[in-house]
Design an enzyme around this catalytic site. Structure first.
Site, PDB file in Angstrom:
ATOM      1  N   ASN A  89       0.793  -1.500  -0.311  1.00 21.35           N
ATOM      2  CA  ASN A  89      -0.406   0.182  -0.281  1.00 21.35           C
ATOM      3  C   ASN A  89       0.665   1.588   0.050  1.00 21.35           C
ATOM      4  O   ASN A  89       2.380   0.881   0.109  1.00 21.35           O
ATOM      5  CB  ASN A  89      -1.365  -0.159   0.715  1.00 21.35           C
ATOM      6  CG  ASN A  89      -0.238  -0.230   2.816  1.00 21.35           C
ATOM      7  OD1 ASN A  89       0.587  -0.928   2.531  1.00 21.35           O
ATOM      8  ND2 ASN A  89      -1.217   0.449   3.699  1.00 21.35           N
ATOM      9  N   MET A  90       0.522   2.349  -0.922  1.00 21.39           N
ATOM     10  CA  MET A  90       0.906   3.225  -0.854  1.00 21.39           C
ATOM     11  C   MET A  90      -0.035   4.570   0.001  1.00 21.39           C
ATOM     12  O   MET A  90      -1.127   4.164  -1.099  1.00 21.39           O
ATOM     13  CB  MET A  90       1.218   3.486  -2.415  1.00 21.39           C
ATOM     14  CG  MET A  90       2.510   2.878  -2.507  1.00 21.39           C
ATOM     15  SD  MET A  90       3.241   2.864  -4.416  1.00 21.39           S
ATOM     16  CE  MET A  90       3.995   5.004  -4.497  1.00 21.39           C
ATOM     17  N   GLU A  91       0.160   5.957   0.319  1.00 20.75           N
ATOM     18  CA  GLU A  91      -0.358   6.687   1.104  1.00 20.75           C
ATOM     19  C   GLU A  91       0.600   7.796   0.566  1.00 20.75           C
ATOM     20  O   GLU A  91       1.716   8.040   0.859  1.00 20.75           O
ATOM     21  CB  GLU A  91      -0.426   6.325   2.383  1.00 20.75           C
ATOM     22  CG  GLU A  91      -1.022   5.816   2.855  1.00 20.75           C
ATOM     23  CD  GLU A  91      -1.260   5.660   4.170  1.00 20.75           C
ATOM     24  OE1 GLU A  91      -2.054   4.058   4.164  1.00 20.75           O
ATOM     25  OE2 GLU A  91      -0.227   5.441   5.122  1.00 20.75           O
ATOM     26  N   GLU A 104      -3.074  -4.535  -2.608  1.00 19.61           N
ATOM     27  CA  GLU A 104      -3.890  -5.378  -4.208  1.00 19.61           C
ATOM     28  C   GLU A 104      -3.890  -4.747  -5.161  1.00 19.61           C
ATOM     29  O   GLU A 104      -3.041  -5.297  -6.146  1.00 19.61           O
ATOM     30  CB  GLU A 104      -4.835  -5.902  -3.698  1.00 19.61           C
ATOM     31  CG  GLU A 104      -5.323  -7.493  -2.340  1.00 19.61           C
ATOM     32  CD  GLU A 104      -5.416  -6.617  -1.289  1.00 19.61           C
ATOM     33  OE1 GLU A 104      -6.239  -6.925   0.125  1.00 19.61           O
ATOM     34  OE2 GLU A 104      -4.929  -5.096  -1.589  1.00 19.61           O
ATOM     35  N   CYS A 129      -9.640  -5.995   1.397  1.00 23.37           N
ATOM     36  CA  CYS A 129     -11.299  -4.361   1.412  1.00 23.37           C
ATOM     37  C   CYS A 129     -12.029  -4.526   0.462  1.00 23.37           C
ATOM     38  O   CYS A 129     -12.481  -5.271  -0.779  1.00 23.37           O
ATOM     39  CB  CYS A 129     -10.640  -3.252   1.891  1.00 23.37           C
ATOM     40  SG  CYS A 129     -10.311  -2.582   0.202  1.00 23.37           S
ATOM     41  N   CYS A 132     -11.179  -3.508  -2.807  1.00 21.73           N
ATOM     42  CA  CYS A 132      -9.945  -4.303  -3.887  1.00 21.73           C
ATOM     43  C   CYS A 132     -10.775  -5.523  -4.268  1.00 21.73           C
ATOM     44  O   CYS A 132     -10.516  -5.966  -5.107  1.00 21.73           O
ATOM     45  CB  CYS A 132      -8.873  -5.116  -2.868  1.00 21.73           C
ATOM     46  SG  CYS A 132      -7.617  -3.552  -2.519  1.00 21.73           S
TER      47      CYS A 132
END
EC number: 3.5.4.5
Length: 294
Positions: A89-91, A104, A129, A132
């Site tokens: 994941n990337m924020e 994902e 989630c 995804c």
């Protein structure tokens, strides 16, 4: 070895460490394993495919960029080719939460942008989630895609997304990871052509608004992202996120970006320019250009 892998690597079994050490030695390890490498790791570590994927998940999660949540999720997309693709994941601080890339999505777009034609399974360290699950339903593997979670028996996407809504409900025949080429002529310099090539690969059956992004690093390396729409609209992945995902997975940082180009149609129903420019500026890149597709 990139520093992000050191903690996870130290916790692996000795035989797996020995087999992985030469692969991870490159600071810019591409966060993927070829079918041959997967076979070698299975034999050396004496693990079956599922067990190996679970063992490698901490390495995938180590690729996460979670400046907001500090909650690292890792995923491994297993291609029908036998190649494996890491994702995390990337924020993006300074941008909006809508720009986030889920693990994902990261692994799947990673596989797609490297030319993988389909997926057999996705292994992930936390339950996918709803966002995804819907994103995965756009794939040409459909509801038969296998989902593997630690401590649980494998299930198909059909089990995780009952009564699913997807592209078939909208009579869409060409799915994400099917080969597509929209035929826009390549013009301009190398980076511009890379952005147009990425736009040609777009999956955009709902808006018919192709777009692609190309990022050039200070060492000359180029990473591209293609637009990937979803039948439910909101899980759509913009092209910039695809490019940033590849850049990060390959061990580069946002400060390494020296130039960016977006390719899109000026009269498209959906325009990427404002969101793309705003996110890149939040990450420190101000050398941003736009080329209009003919």
């Amino acid at each position: 070895m990139h520093p992000r892998f050191q903690t996870a690597f130290a916790q692996l079994a000795d035989n797996l460490q020995s087999a992985l050490a030469p692969i991870l030695a490159d600071h810019h390890f591409p966060a993927m394993l070829t079918a041959e490498q997967v076979s070698t790791l299975k034999n050396t570590a004496r693990l079956d495919e599922d067990a190996l994927a679970f063992a490698l998940l901490p390495l995938a999660a180590a690729c996460a960029r979670t400046d907001l949540s500090h909650f690292n999720v890792g995923a491994i997309a297993r291609g029908v080719s036998g190649n494996w693709y890491f994702g995390a994941n990337m924020e993006f601080l300074g941008a909006t939460m809508q720009q986030t890339v889920h693990a994902e999505q990261s692994a799947i777009s990673h596989a797609w942008l490297r030319g993988e034609k389909g997926l057999a399974a996705v292994t992930v360290n936390y339950t996918p989630c709803g966002h995804c699950r819907q994103f995965m339903n756009e794939l040409n593997s459909g509801l038969d895609l296998r989902i593997h979670l630690p401590g649980r028996a494998p299930h198909t996407l059909r089990d995780y997304l009952p009564d699913a809504f997807g592209p078939k409900d909208l009579e869409i025949k060409t799915l994400l990871m099917d080969e597509q080429d929209h035929g826009f002529t390549l013009t301009g310099d190398t980076l511009t052509q890379a952005a147009i090539t990425a736009a040609n690969k777009s999956h955009m059956p709902y808006s018919h608004s192709p777009s692609g992004v190309a990022l050039e690093c200070k060492d000359g390396r180029i990473f591209t992202g293609s637009y990937a729409e979803n039948a439910a609209f909101n899980p759509t992945l913009p092209p910039l996120q695809g490019a940033l995902n590849l850049l990060s997975l390959n061990g580069y940082d946002y400060a390494d970006i020296q130039r960016a180009i977006l390719a899109e149609k000026g009269d498209a129903a959906l325009i990427q320019w404002d969101a793309t420019a705003a996110t890149l500026k939040a990450l420190g890149c101000h050398n941003i250009d736009r080329v209009l597709l003919g």
